[in-house]
Design a protein around this motif. Structure first.
Motif, PDB file in Angstrom:
ATOM      1  N   HIS A  19       0.841  -1.193   0.000  1.00 58.68           N
ATOM      2  CA  HIS A  19       0.000   0.000   0.000  1.00 58.68           C
ATOM      3  C   HIS A  19       0.876   1.243   0.000  1.00 58.68           C
ATOM      4  N   PRO A  20       1.026   1.887  -1.150  1.00 52.22           N
ATOM      5  CA  PRO A  20       1.760   3.155  -1.166  1.00 52.22           C
ATOM      6  C   PRO A  20       0.941   4.189  -0.396  1.00 52.22           C
ATOM      7  N   LEU A  21       1.558   4.892   0.495  1.00 53.77           N
ATOM      8  CA  LEU A  21       0.784   5.796   1.352  1.00 53.77           C
ATOM      9  C   LEU A  21       0.490   7.115   0.644  1.00 53.77           C
ATOM     10  N   ILE A  22      -0.259   6.985  -0.424  1.00 51.87           N
ATOM     11  CA  ILE A  22      -0.812   8.154  -1.115  1.00 51.87           C
ATOM     12  C   ILE A  22      -2.317   7.966  -1.061  1.00 51.87           C
ATOM     13  N   GLU A  23      -3.054   9.075  -1.089  1.00 57.26           N
ATOM     14  CA  GLU A  23      -4.503   8.888  -1.034  1.00 57.26           C
ATOM     15  C   GLU A  23      -5.087   8.829  -2.437  1.00 57.26           C
ATOM     16  N   LEU A  24      -5.995   7.912  -2.633  1.00 55.76           N
ATOM     17  CA  LEU A  24      -6.643   7.738  -3.929  1.00 55.76           C
ATOM     18  C   LEU A  24      -8.089   7.389  -3.631  1.00 55.76           C
ATOM     19  N   LYS A  25      -9.010   8.280  -3.916  1.00 52.61           N
ATOM     20  CA  LYS A  25     -10.426   8.027  -3.656  1.00 52.61           C
ATOM     21  C   LYS A  25     -10.974   7.074  -4.716  1.00 52.61           C
ATOM     22  N   THR A  26     -11.813   6.143  -4.273  1.00 54.92           N
ATOM     23  CA  THR A  26     -12.430   5.208  -5.218  1.00 54.92           C
ATOM     24  C   THR A  26     -13.108   5.968  -6.352  1.00 54.92           C
ATOM     25  N   LYS A  27     -13.787   7.055  -6.008  1.00 57.13           N
ATOM     26  CA  LYS A  27     -14.474   7.853  -7.032  1.00 57.13           C
ATOM     27  C   LYS A  27     -13.511   8.348  -8.100  1.00 57.13           C
ATOM     28  N   ASP A  28     -12.341   8.869  -7.666  1.00 58.84           N
ATOM     29  CA  ASP A  28     -11.359   9.390  -8.609  1.00 58.84           C
ATOM     30  C   ASP A  28     -10.772   8.260  -9.451  1.00 58.84           C
ATOM     31  N   SER A  29     -10.545   7.139  -8.767  1.00 55.47           N
ATOM     32  CA  SER A  29      -9.922   6.021  -9.431  1.00 55.47           C
ATOM     33  C   SER A  29     -10.862   5.431 -10.492  1.00 55.47           C
ATOM     34  N   ARG A  30     -12.167   5.523 -10.243  1.00 58.37           N
ATOM     35  CA  ARG A  30     -13.136   5.084 -11.254  1.00 58.37           C
ATOM     36  C   ARG A  30     -13.195   6.069 -12.427  1.00 58.37           C
ATOM     37  N   ALA A  31     -12.929   7.334 -12.131  1.00 58.69           N
ATOM     38  CA  ALA A  31     -13.099   8.358 -13.169  1.00 58.69           C
ATOM     39  C   ALA A  31     -12.144   8.168 -14.346  1.00 58.69           C
ATOM     40  N   VAL A  32     -10.981   7.564 -14.114  1.00 59.92           N
ATOM     41  CA  VAL A  32     -10.019   7.400 -15.215  1.00 59.92           C
ATOM     42  C   VAL A  32     -10.418   6.280 -16.185  1.00 59.92           C
ATOM     43  N   ILE A  33     -11.378   5.461 -15.771  1.00 59.15           N
ATOM     44  CA  ILE A  33     -11.712   4.292 -16.595  1.00 59.15           C
ATOM     45  C   ILE A  33     -12.635   4.693 -17.739  1.00 59.15           C
ATOM     46  N   ARG A  92      -1.048 -17.138 -14.926  1.00 55.66           N
ATOM     47  CA  ARG A  92      -1.107 -16.678 -16.321  1.00 55.66           C
ATOM     48  C   ARG A  92      -2.415 -15.965 -16.634  1.00 55.66           C
ATOM     49  N   SER A  93      -3.443 -16.241 -15.826  1.00 52.48           N
ATOM     50  CA  SER A  93      -4.755 -15.634 -16.070  1.00 52.48           C
ATOM     51  C   SER A  93      -4.892 -14.251 -15.443  1.00 52.48           C
ATOM     52  N   LEU A  94      -3.966 -13.896 -14.567  1.00 54.09           N
ATOM     53  CA  LEU A  94      -4.054 -12.595 -13.892  1.00 54.09           C
ATOM     54  C   LEU A  94      -3.549 -11.494 -14.826  1.00 54.09           C
ATOM     55  N   VAL A  95      -4.324 -11.260 -15.855  1.00 48.87           N
ATOM     56  CA  VAL A  95      -3.990 -10.292 -16.894  1.00 48.87           C
ATOM     57  C   VAL A  95      -5.154  -9.312 -16.971  1.00 48.87           C
ATOM     58  N   ASP A  96      -4.843  -8.046 -17.126  1.00 48.78           N
ATOM     59  CA  ASP A  96      -5.901  -7.031 -17.215  1.00 48.78           C
ATOM     60  C   ASP A  96      -5.555  -6.060 -18.333  1.00 48.78           C
ATOM     61  N   GLU A  97      -6.251  -6.190 -19.429  1.00 46.68           N
ATOM     62  CA  GLU A  97      -5.979  -5.313 -20.576  1.00 46.68           C
ATOM     63  C   GLU A  97      -6.817  -4.052 -20.535  1.00 46.68           C
ATOM     64  N   ILE A  98      -7.750  -3.979 -19.601  1.00 46.47           N
ATOM     65  CA  ILE A  98      -8.755  -2.919 -19.666  1.00 46.47           C
ATOM     66  C   ILE A  98      -8.517  -1.829 -18.635  1.00 46.47           C
ATOM     67  N   VAL A  99      -8.398  -2.198 -17.383  1.00 45.88           N
ATOM     68  CA  VAL A  99      -8.324  -1.187 -16.325  1.00 45.88           C
ATOM     69  C   VAL A  99      -6.881  -0.879 -15.939  1.00 45.88           C
ATOM     70  N   GLU A 100      -6.064  -1.905 -15.841  1.00 42.73           N
ATOM     71  CA  GLU A 100      -4.675  -1.697 -15.401  1.00 42.73           C
ATOM     72  C   GLU A 100      -3.917  -0.677 -16.253  1.00 42.73           C
ATOM     73  N   PRO A 101      -4.055  -0.724 -17.590  1.00 40.65           N
ATOM     74  CA  PRO A 101      -3.293   0.249 -18.383  1.00 40.65           C
ATOM     75  C   PRO A 101      -3.586   1.707 -18.023  1.00 40.65           C
ATOM     76  N   VAL A 102      -4.820   2.015 -17.638  1.00 38.84           N
ATOM     77  CA  VAL A 102      -5.103   3.414 -17.288  1.00 38.84           C
ATOM     78  C   VAL A 102      -4.920   3.683 -15.798  1.00 38.84           C
ATOM     79  N   ARG A 103      -5.348   2.741 -14.968  1.00 36.80           N
ATOM     80  CA  ARG A 103      -5.311   3.020 -13.532  1.00 36.80           C
ATOM     81  C   ARG A 103      -3.900   2.942 -12.963  1.00 36.80           C
ATOM     82  N   SER A 104      -3.045   2.176 -13.600  1.00 42.23           N
ATOM     83  CA  SER A 104      -1.679   2.001 -13.083  1.00 42.23           C
ATOM     84  C   SER A 104      -0.912   3.323 -13.078  1.00 42.23           C
ATOM     85  N   ILE A 105      -1.347   4.256 -13.917  1.00 36.17           N
ATOM     86  CA  ILE A 105      -0.699   5.575 -13.981  1.00 36.17           C
ATOM     87  C   ILE A 105      -0.777   6.289 -12.626  1.00 36.17           C
TER      88      ILE A 105
END
Lengths: 306, 306
Positions: free
Chosen positions: A174-188, A221-234
């Protein structure tokens, strides 16, 4: 029974290919709660330790979840709720879900179990609605049912329990930065390519099969995310470096926990998980980023009476 | 062994929530093929009965699949291929896949099995590439492996065998209209809503679980397609009426087979399947639409030597 003390566990939702549907329950990370009947016909949050959170019942996730349950029962029984928060709010490992699921679990026990664990899910989802604007089940379900859960559908709500892998260990950073669920959803993005969606459901189907087959490598091998990880990882400091370290140290898979900023690594066995944990820890120490770090088994029973 | 006669089965791909990844193999619907070594160092399509199809090796799906396999082996062995087509081209139950999978299965046997069944899939996919422009595996995989298969990923290609449900019966109704796979793909939007995609993967995860749990009702509830069925069903005469009839007669689920125009109903037990079959038959007779109708078990072994 007048009073119950419980352990309300942290949970890792989404799990890469299982965005919005998959979740799993942790063993040794969680809150403690004491729920006690009162004579006041009202639900009160009487104590919150470890974190600044709203004490008004209607503004507290445990409060609204308790109210939803009691309204369904048309019960006027009152309860006092004490919460010792160990899971940081906004960490991405189901802090609001632990409180929401914990309170409905305890009240249900204190009222001689009018509901099954599955039936408690919608009440706890009301807490999630308050926390993030979205009454999602992917954290409250594994908190209530334990192990791995799959939200098959929301209308009607149907949640499945999936088998777990006994040697699985989860490292959560857990990196100690704050990230609101609402904000984190907004990037998707609300539109996704069919091609990515097909990859995602191919991987999710394979992950479910891996849990039944006890196939750790296929699980990884199944733990792959092409949809959310590319944007949220930023939004997560050095996500790609962390992922590379985890996989090099032997993790089966690595991804974002819930809506972040926590990240998870799935590992086979304690020894492997320790190596991954140390690798992640050393990297963030070098980068002078504050963090919490957990290593846990999968908790196959969910909330526990203590 | 100089010659082999085989049964090359029809397959139902997509299966609603499993667009492009799921498929299953039928028991009593399929082609017959005779594959015979020749002394000519060349692959020849020597006979095709039952249908007008290209006799030139490079233009025939069995021809190109055979060539792909032999090129990989750097073998100059020649083969003669005779095909008796019972599966109509363009019907949506894997006509091209049966020929593509059948020929590589037989040649592999005649060459003392240099490849595993899984390893044969990419060769048969070359036949699919010729047939539809898209080298998809969701029909050739169940034809080669039997039962239910899941394409986890294409890059790298990874196909899983899933358990089957022993009492399952598949009713396939083929409206005798022509629908090219290419055209049927053209109606599909290349962008989908994240919400629909999440529903789809929730259902696919549940369907995989249902196969392991032997839960027929969950299997049926999971046969939901929010993405492709709404647009592709427009191409199938009276799709929604057929679906309603099938479900009223007791089918577990109903959807489009492959890229259509065939539709499938999954049923539990022979008696239930017979009712569904009769219901669909009577409706199309009233509407004066020509059709073929099949009722089959799930074929758990795939291509058979006869």
């Amino acid at each position: 029974m007048e009073e119950l003390k419980i352990f309300a566990p942290a949970t890792v939702a989404n799990l890469s290919c299982g965005f919005d549907v998959l979740g799993c329950c942790l063993e040794n990370v969680g809150d403690e709660m004491i729920i006690r009947k009162n004579e006041l016909n009202t639900i009160r949050i009487t104590k919150i330790l470890g974190q600044e959170l709203p004490m008004e019942t209607e503004m507290n996730v445990a409060g609204v979840s308790a109210m939803a349950l009691l309204q369904q029962l048309k019960s006027s029984q009152g309860f006092d709720i004490e919460i010792t928060k160990n899971i940081k709010a906004g960490s991405g490992i189901g802090s609001s879900a632990a409180s929401s699921a914990g309170v409905v679990f305890a009240i249900n026990k204190l009222l001689d179990e009018p509901f099954t664990p599955h039936q408690l899910i919608p009440f706890a989802m009301e807490g999630e609605r308050l926390a993030s604007g979205n009454p999602h089940a992917d954290n409250v379900a594994p908190a209530l049912l334990g192990g791995f859960t799959l939200v098959k559908s929301y209308e009607p709500l149907e949640v499945l329990s999936l088998p777990s892998l006994p040697e699985l260990r989860v490292v959560v950073l857990h990196p100690l930065i704050e990230l609101k669920t609402k904000d984190s959803r907004a990037v998707i993005r609300q539109q996704v390519s069919l091609k990515s969606a097909i990859s995602q459901w191919g991987n999710l189907g394979a992950l479910v099969s891996a849990l039944y087959e006890k196939d750790y490598d296929l699980f990884g091998r199944s733990l792959v995310d092409e949809i959310v990880e590319p944007v949220r990882s930023i939004l997560i400091p050095f996500f790609h470096e962390l992922k590379q370290i985890a996989l090099e140290k032997g993790a089966l898979g690595f991804g974002i926990s819930g809506s972040g900023p926590s990240v998870y690594a799935m590992c086979r066995g304690e020894e492997s998980a320790e190596k991954v944990k140390i690798g992640l820890q050393e990297f963030y120490q070098q980068k002078a980023i504050d963090f919490d770090l957990h290593l846990s088994k999968i908790n196959t029973t969910g909330i526990k009476i203590i």
